[in-house]
Scaffold this active site. Sequence first.
Site, PDB file in Angstrom:
ATOM      1  N   GLY A 114      34.155  58.161  20.691  1.00  0.00           N
ATOM      2  CA  GLY A 114      34.300  59.074  21.816  1.00  0.00           C
ATOM      3  C   GLY A 114      35.718  59.072  22.350  1.00  0.00           C
ATOM      4  O   GLY A 114      36.363  58.029  22.426  1.00  0.00           O
ATOM      5  N   ARG A 118      33.034  60.679  14.233  1.00  0.00           N
ATOM      6  CA  ARG A 118      32.254  59.522  13.802  1.00  0.00           C
ATOM      7  C   ARG A 118      32.031  59.654  12.298  1.00  0.00           C
ATOM      8  O   ARG A 118      31.959  60.759  11.776  1.00  0.00           O
ATOM      9  CB  ARG A 118      30.934  59.450  14.567  1.00  0.00           C
ATOM     10  N   ASP A 123      33.573  49.986  20.743  1.00  0.00           N
ATOM     11  CA  ASP A 123      32.965  48.888  19.983  1.00  0.00           C
ATOM     12  C   ASP A 123      32.812  49.217  18.504  1.00  0.00           C
ATOM     13  O   ASP A 123      33.159  48.413  17.637  1.00  0.00           O
ATOM     14  CB  ASP A 123      31.599  48.551  20.592  1.00  0.00           C
ATOM     15  N   THR A 162      37.817  53.691  25.617  1.00  0.00           N
ATOM     16  CA  THR A 162      36.463  54.152  25.931  1.00  0.00           C
ATOM     17  C   THR A 162      36.293  54.212  27.438  1.00  0.00           C
ATOM     18  O   THR A 162      36.767  53.321  28.150  1.00  0.00           O
ATOM     19  CB  THR A 162      35.381  53.227  25.333  1.00  0.00           C
ATOM     20  N   ASP A 221      33.552  53.809  29.024  1.00  0.00           N
ATOM     21  CA  ASP A 221      32.416  53.001  29.476  1.00  0.00           C
ATOM     22  C   ASP A 221      32.797  51.615  29.989  1.00  0.00           C
ATOM     23  O   ASP A 221      31.981  50.958  30.633  1.00  0.00           O
ATOM     24  CB  ASP A 221      31.397  52.837  28.348  1.00  0.00           C
ATOM     25  N   ASP A 280      33.036  48.896  28.355  1.00  0.00           N
ATOM     26  CA  ASP A 280      32.020  47.995  27.813  1.00  0.00           C
ATOM     27  C   ASP A 280      32.538  47.115  26.669  1.00  0.00           C
ATOM     28  O   ASP A 280      31.760  46.633  25.850  1.00  0.00           O
ATOM     29  CB  ASP A 280      30.817  48.806  27.320  1.00  0.00           C
ATOM     30  N   ARG A 331      25.274  54.343  28.623  1.00  0.00           N
ATOM     31  CA  ARG A 331      23.987  54.044  27.979  1.00  0.00           C
ATOM     32  C   ARG A 331      23.634  52.568  28.043  1.00  0.00           C
ATOM     33  O   ARG A 331      22.490  52.194  28.260  1.00  0.00           O
ATOM     34  CB  ARG A 331      24.005  54.505  26.516  1.00  0.00           C
TER      35      ARG A 331
END
Length: 319
Positions: free
Chosen positions: A11, A72, A103, A125, A127, A129, A171
Amino acid sequence: MKRIGVLTSGGDSPGMNAAIRAVVRSSIYHGAEVIGIERGYQGLIEGKTIPLQLGSVGDIIHRGGTILHTARSEAFKTKEGQETAVSVLRQNGIEGLVVIGGDGSYRGAHVLSQLGVATIGLPGTIDNDIACTDFTIGFDTAVNTVIDAVDKIRDTATSHERTYVIEVMGRHAGDIALWAGVAAGAETILIPEAPADLDRLIEKLQRGIERGKKHSIILVAEGAGKGFDIGQSIQQKTGWETRVTVLGHIQRGGSPTAFDRLLASRMGAMAVDLLMKGESGKAVGIQGGVLRAHAFEQVVTTLRKADLSLYSLASLLSI
Protein backbone atom coordinates in the site's frame (compact mmCIF):
# COMPACT_ATOMS: atom_id res chain seq x y z
CA MET A 1 28.84 0.07 -4.28
CA LYS A 2 28.26 1.63 -7.68
CA ARG A 3 24.58 1.01 -8.44
CA ILE A 4 21.63 1.05 -6.04
CA GLY A 5 18.03 0.13 -6.76
CA VAL A 6 14.92 1.44 -5.03
CA LEU A 7 11.32 0.23 -5.10
CA THR A 8 8.04 0.84 -3.28
CA SER A 9 5.77 -2.07 -2.49
CA GLY A 10 2.36 -2.80 -0.96
CA GLY A 11 0.00 0.00 0.00
CA ASP A 12 1.20 3.51 -0.79
CA SER A 13 1.75 6.05 1.98
CA PRO A 14 2.42 9.80 2.07
CA GLY A 15 6.17 10.35 2.33
CA MET A 16 7.23 7.53 0.03
CA ASN A 17 8.30 10.10 -2.57
CA ALA A 18 10.35 11.95 0.03
CA ALA A 19 12.10 8.66 0.84
CA ILE A 20 12.76 7.94 -2.86
CA ARG A 21 14.20 11.44 -3.24
CA ALA A 22 16.52 10.92 -0.27
CA VAL A 23 17.72 7.55 -1.56
CA VAL A 24 18.42 8.94 -5.03
CA ARG A 25 20.23 12.07 -3.92
CA SER A 26 22.21 10.38 -1.15
CA SER A 27 23.32 7.65 -3.57
CA ILE A 28 24.46 10.18 -6.17
CA TYR A 29 26.26 12.16 -3.46
CA HIS A 30 28.20 8.99 -2.64
CA GLY A 31 29.00 8.41 -6.32
CA ALA A 32 26.51 5.63 -7.04
CA GLU A 33 24.01 5.34 -9.87
CA VAL A 34 20.36 4.78 -8.99
CA ILE A 35 17.86 2.52 -10.72
CA GLY A 36 14.18 2.89 -9.94
CA ILE A 37 12.07 -0.26 -10.08
CA GLU A 38 8.45 0.39 -10.99
CA ARG A 39 5.44 -1.41 -9.48
CA GLY A 40 7.23 -3.13 -6.63
CA TYR A 41 8.26 -6.75 -6.70
CA GLN A 42 6.02 -7.49 -9.68
CA GLY A 43 7.81 -4.81 -11.66
CA LEU A 44 11.14 -6.23 -10.52
CA ILE A 45 10.23 -9.66 -11.87
CA GLU A 46 9.14 -8.05 -15.14
CA GLY A 47 12.29 -5.93 -15.40
CA LYS A 48 10.50 -2.58 -15.15
CA THR A 49 13.54 -0.43 -14.39
CA ILE A 50 14.33 3.23 -15.05
CA PRO A 51 17.48 5.28 -14.32
CA LEU A 52 16.95 8.03 -11.76
CA GLN A 53 18.93 11.27 -11.85
CA LEU A 54 18.92 14.30 -9.57
CA GLY A 55 16.23 15.91 -11.70
CA SER A 56 14.11 12.75 -11.64
CA VAL A 57 13.21 13.42 -8.01
CA GLY A 58 12.84 17.19 -8.20
CA ASP A 59 9.57 18.62 -6.89
CA ILE A 60 8.30 15.35 -5.44
CA ILE A 61 8.97 15.78 -1.70
CA HIS A 62 5.51 17.31 -1.24
CA ARG A 63 3.60 14.76 -3.32
CA GLY A 64 1.64 11.86 -1.88
CA GLY A 65 1.71 8.37 -3.36
CA THR A 66 4.82 7.09 -5.11
CA ILE A 67 6.32 8.08 -8.46
CA LEU A 68 7.57 4.49 -8.83
CA HIS A 69 4.02 3.15 -8.43
CA THR A 70 3.29 0.08 -6.37
CA ALA A 71 1.64 -3.31 -6.70
CA ARG A 72 1.22 -6.57 -4.89
CA SER A 73 2.82 -9.66 -6.42
CA GLU A 74 1.72 -13.26 -6.04
CA ALA A 75 4.51 -14.33 -8.39
CA PHE A 76 7.17 -13.01 -6.01
CA LYS A 77 5.90 -15.35 -3.29
CA THR A 78 7.14 -18.31 -5.33
CA LYS A 79 10.70 -19.59 -5.49
CA GLU A 80 10.75 -19.09 -9.25
CA GLY A 81 9.60 -15.49 -8.90
CA GLN A 82 12.25 -14.75 -6.28
CA GLU A 83 15.00 -16.26 -8.42
CA THR A 84 13.81 -14.20 -11.40
CA ALA A 85 13.93 -11.06 -9.26
CA VAL A 86 17.53 -11.76 -8.24
CA SER A 87 18.44 -12.43 -11.86
CA VAL A 88 16.97 -9.09 -12.97
CA LEU A 89 18.94 -7.28 -10.27
CA ARG A 90 22.17 -8.98 -11.40
CA GLN A 91 21.49 -8.25 -15.07
CA ASN A 92 21.04 -4.56 -14.27
CA GLY A 93 24.18 -4.43 -12.15
CA ILE A 94 22.21 -3.46 -9.04
CA GLU A 95 24.41 -4.23 -6.04
CA GLY A 96 22.15 -2.89 -3.31
CA LEU A 97 18.39 -2.46 -2.98
CA VAL A 98 16.24 -0.16 -0.84
CA VAL A 99 12.70 -1.46 -0.28
CA ILE A 100 10.06 0.97 0.99
CA GLY A 101 6.90 -0.66 2.29
CA GLY A 102 5.15 -2.50 5.10
CA ASP A 103 5.37 -5.94 6.69
CA GLY A 104 4.88 -7.92 3.47
CA SER A 105 7.47 -5.78 1.70
CA TYR A 106 9.91 -6.44 4.53
CA ARG A 107 9.39 -10.18 4.23
CA GLY A 108 10.20 -9.96 0.54
CA ALA A 109 13.29 -7.88 1.24
CA HIS A 110 14.36 -10.44 3.85
CA VAL A 111 14.16 -13.19 1.21
CA LEU A 112 16.28 -11.17 -1.23
CA SER A 113 18.92 -10.54 1.43
CA GLN A 114 19.05 -14.29 2.13
CA LEU A 115 19.57 -14.85 -1.60
CA GLY A 116 22.66 -12.64 -1.55
CA VAL A 117 21.24 -9.22 -2.45
CA ALA A 118 22.32 -6.37 -0.17
CA THR A 119 18.93 -5.10 0.98
CA ILE A 120 17.74 -2.37 3.36
CA GLY A 121 14.11 -1.66 4.27
CA LEU A 122 12.25 1.55 5.09
CA PRO A 123 8.86 1.41 6.91
CA GLY A 124 6.36 2.90 4.46
CA THR A 125 2.81 2.29 5.71
CA ILE A 126 0.09 4.45 7.24
CA ASP A 127 -0.87 1.74 9.76
CA ASN A 128 2.18 2.23 12.02
CA ASP A 129 2.25 -1.54 12.51
CA ILE A 130 5.95 -2.26 11.97
CA ALA A 131 8.03 -3.47 14.91
CA CYS A 132 11.26 -1.79 16.03
CA THR A 133 10.16 1.71 15.03
CA ASP A 134 8.02 4.24 16.87
CA PHE A 135 6.66 5.68 13.64
CA THR A 136 6.26 4.57 10.04
CA ILE A 137 6.40 6.83 7.00
CA GLY A 138 2.89 8.11 6.28
CA PHE A 139 1.32 7.48 9.68
CA ASP A 140 1.44 11.09 10.85
CA THR A 141 -0.17 12.31 7.62
CA ALA A 142 -2.94 9.72 7.86
CA VAL A 143 -3.68 10.69 11.46
CA ASN A 144 -3.93 14.35 10.49
CA THR A 145 -6.23 13.47 7.60
CA VAL A 146 -8.55 11.64 10.00
CA ILE A 147 -8.47 14.50 12.52
CA ASP A 148 -9.45 16.96 9.81
CA ALA A 149 -12.36 14.72 8.76
CA VAL A 150 -13.54 14.21 12.35
CA ASP A 151 -13.46 17.95 12.99
CA LYS A 152 -15.71 18.53 9.98
CA ILE A 153 -18.08 15.69 10.85
CA ARG A 154 -18.37 16.98 14.42
CA ASP A 155 -19.76 20.25 13.08
CA THR A 156 -22.70 18.50 11.44
CA ALA A 157 -23.07 16.03 14.33
CA THR A 158 -23.48 19.01 16.67
CA SER A 159 -25.92 20.75 14.35
CA HIS A 160 -28.18 17.71 13.99
CA GLU A 161 -27.60 16.24 17.48
CA ARG A 162 -26.61 12.85 16.10
CA THR A 163 -24.28 9.99 16.93
CA TYR A 164 -21.63 9.48 14.26
CA VAL A 165 -19.60 6.31 13.70
CA ILE A 166 -16.43 6.95 11.70
CA GLU A 167 -14.52 3.95 10.36
CA VAL A 168 -10.80 4.35 9.67
CA MET A 169 -8.11 2.02 8.35
CA GLY A 170 -6.37 -0.49 10.58
CA ARG A 171 -7.15 -4.17 10.06
CA HIS A 172 -4.68 -5.45 12.64
CA ALA A 173 -3.41 -2.26 14.26
CA GLY A 174 -5.50 0.49 15.80
CA ASP A 175 -2.93 3.29 15.93
CA ILE A 176 -4.69 5.55 13.42
CA ALA A 177 -7.98 5.34 15.32
CA LEU A 178 -6.23 5.64 18.68
CA TRP A 179 -4.04 8.65 17.94
CA ALA A 180 -6.65 10.48 15.89
CA GLY A 181 -9.36 9.70 18.42
CA VAL A 182 -7.41 11.21 21.31
CA ALA A 183 -6.39 14.25 19.26
CA ALA A 184 -9.89 14.87 17.92
CA GLY A 185 -11.66 14.24 21.22
CA ALA A 186 -13.71 11.23 20.14
CA GLU A 187 -16.13 9.98 22.81
CA THR A 188 -15.35 6.34 22.04
CA ILE A 189 -12.45 4.60 20.25
CA LEU A 190 -12.64 0.98 19.09
CA ILE A 191 -9.40 -0.80 18.15
CA PRO A 192 -8.59 -4.48 17.48
CA GLU A 193 -6.12 -4.58 20.38
CA ALA A 194 -8.82 -3.77 22.94
CA PRO A 195 -12.17 -5.34 22.01
CA ALA A 196 -15.11 -3.35 23.35
CA ASP A 197 -18.53 -4.50 24.51
CA LEU A 198 -21.29 -2.73 22.57
CA ASP A 199 -23.63 -2.61 25.58
CA ARG A 200 -20.97 -0.89 27.69
CA LEU A 201 -20.34 1.54 24.83
CA ILE A 202 -24.04 2.43 24.76
CA GLU A 203 -24.09 2.86 28.55
CA LYS A 204 -21.24 5.35 28.24
CA LEU A 205 -23.03 7.27 25.51
CA GLN A 206 -26.20 7.24 27.61
CA ARG A 207 -24.37 8.83 30.54
CA GLY A 208 -23.25 11.59 28.21
CA ILE A 209 -26.82 12.23 27.09
CA GLU A 210 -27.99 12.36 30.72
CA ARG A 211 -25.55 15.16 31.47
CA GLY A 212 -26.75 17.12 28.46
CA LYS A 213 -24.50 15.95 25.63
CA LYS A 214 -26.23 16.29 22.26
CA HIS A 215 -23.90 14.34 19.97
CA SER A 216 -21.17 11.68 20.02
CA ILE A 217 -18.27 10.64 17.83
CA ILE A 218 -17.27 6.96 17.75
CA LEU A 219 -14.00 6.24 15.96
CA VAL A 220 -13.52 2.60 14.94
CA ALA A 221 -10.55 0.87 13.33
CA GLU A 222 -11.76 -1.47 10.58
CA GLY A 223 -10.23 -4.45 12.39
CA ALA A 224 -12.44 -3.79 15.42
CA GLY A 225 -15.67 -4.01 13.45
CA LYS A 226 -17.52 -2.62 10.47
CA GLY A 227 -18.75 0.91 10.95
CA PHE A 228 -22.13 0.24 9.35
CA ASP A 229 -22.76 -2.81 11.57
CA ILE A 230 -21.88 -0.85 14.71
CA GLY A 231 -24.00 2.11 13.67
CA GLN A 232 -26.98 -0.10 12.89
CA SER A 233 -26.68 -1.92 16.23
CA ILE A 234 -26.55 1.34 18.18
CA GLN A 235 -29.62 2.69 16.38
CA GLN A 236 -31.57 -0.53 16.88
CA LYS A 237 -30.73 -0.75 20.58
CA THR A 238 -31.29 2.91 21.42
CA GLY A 239 -33.39 4.51 18.73
CA TRP A 240 -30.84 7.30 18.41
CA GLU A 241 -30.34 8.76 14.97
CA THR A 242 -26.95 7.38 13.92
CA ARG A 243 -24.86 8.12 10.86
CA VAL A 244 -21.81 6.25 9.54
CA THR A 245 -18.84 7.55 7.57
CA VAL A 246 -16.13 5.27 6.14
CA LEU A 247 -13.05 7.36 5.35
CA GLY A 248 -11.39 4.66 3.25
CA HIS A 249 -8.48 5.44 0.96
CA ILE A 250 -8.62 9.17 1.55
CA GLN A 251 -6.31 8.36 4.47
CA ARG A 252 -3.54 7.22 2.12
CA GLY A 253 -3.47 10.31 -0.05
CA GLY A 254 -2.49 13.92 0.29
CA SER A 255 0.67 15.92 0.78
CA PRO A 256 2.82 14.47 3.58
CA THR A 257 3.19 16.41 6.80
CA ALA A 258 6.50 18.01 7.77
CA PHE A 259 7.06 15.14 10.21
CA ASP A 260 6.67 12.50 7.48
CA ARG A 261 8.89 14.43 5.04
CA LEU A 262 11.66 14.69 7.63
CA LEU A 263 11.29 11.09 8.75
CA ALA A 264 11.39 9.77 5.17
CA SER A 265 14.36 11.96 4.27
CA ARG A 266 16.37 10.86 7.30
CA MET A 267 15.54 7.20 6.79
CA GLY A 268 16.30 7.28 3.06
CA ALA A 269 19.73 8.79 3.65
CA MET A 270 20.49 6.25 6.38
CA ALA A 271 19.51 3.36 4.10
CA VAL A 272 22.14 4.46 1.58
CA ASP A 273 24.74 4.91 4.33
CA LEU A 274 24.12 1.35 5.50
CA LEU A 275 24.53 -0.05 1.98
CA MET A 276 27.74 1.93 1.51
CA LYS A 277 29.07 0.38 4.72
CA GLY A 278 28.33 -3.11 3.43
CA GLU A 279 25.27 -3.69 5.61
CA SER A 280 22.37 -5.87 4.46
CA GLY A 281 19.21 -7.51 5.74
CA LYS A 282 18.28 -4.61 7.98
CA ALA A 283 15.31 -2.29 8.44
CA VAL A 284 15.63 1.35 9.40
CA GLY A 285 13.46 2.58 12.26
CA ILE A 286 13.23 5.45 14.71
CA GLN A 287 13.13 4.92 18.46
CA GLY A 288 13.15 7.76 20.93
CA GLY A 289 13.97 10.17 18.11
CA VAL A 290 17.10 8.21 17.13
CA LEU A 291 17.43 6.27 13.86
CA ARG A 292 18.37 2.63 14.36
CA ALA A 293 18.71 -0.43 12.15
CA HIS A 294 17.38 -3.86 13.11
CA ALA A 295 17.67 -7.22 11.37
CA PHE A 296 14.71 -8.10 9.15
CA GLU A 297 14.30 -11.37 11.02
CA GLN A 298 13.77 -9.50 14.29
CA VAL A 299 11.36 -7.00 12.75
CA VAL A 300 9.12 -9.47 10.91
CA THR A 301 8.89 -11.88 13.86
CA THR A 302 8.11 -9.24 16.49
CA LEU A 303 4.52 -8.17 17.05
CA ARG A 304 4.19 -4.44 17.44
CA LYS A 305 1.79 -3.64 20.25
CA ALA A 306 -0.46 -0.61 20.53
CA ASP A 307 0.21 1.86 23.32
CA LEU A 308 -2.68 0.93 25.58
CA SER A 309 -1.75 3.71 28.01
CA LEU A 310 -2.95 6.05 25.28
CA TYR A 311 -6.15 4.02 25.10
CA SER A 312 -6.60 4.47 28.86
CA LEU A 313 -5.99 8.19 28.47
CA ALA A 314 -8.68 8.36 25.80
CA SER A 315 -11.17 6.69 28.14
CA LEU A 316 -10.24 9.06 30.95
CA LEU A 317 -10.63 12.19 28.84
CA SER A 318 -13.98 11.12 27.37
CA ILE A 319 -15.90 10.55 30.61
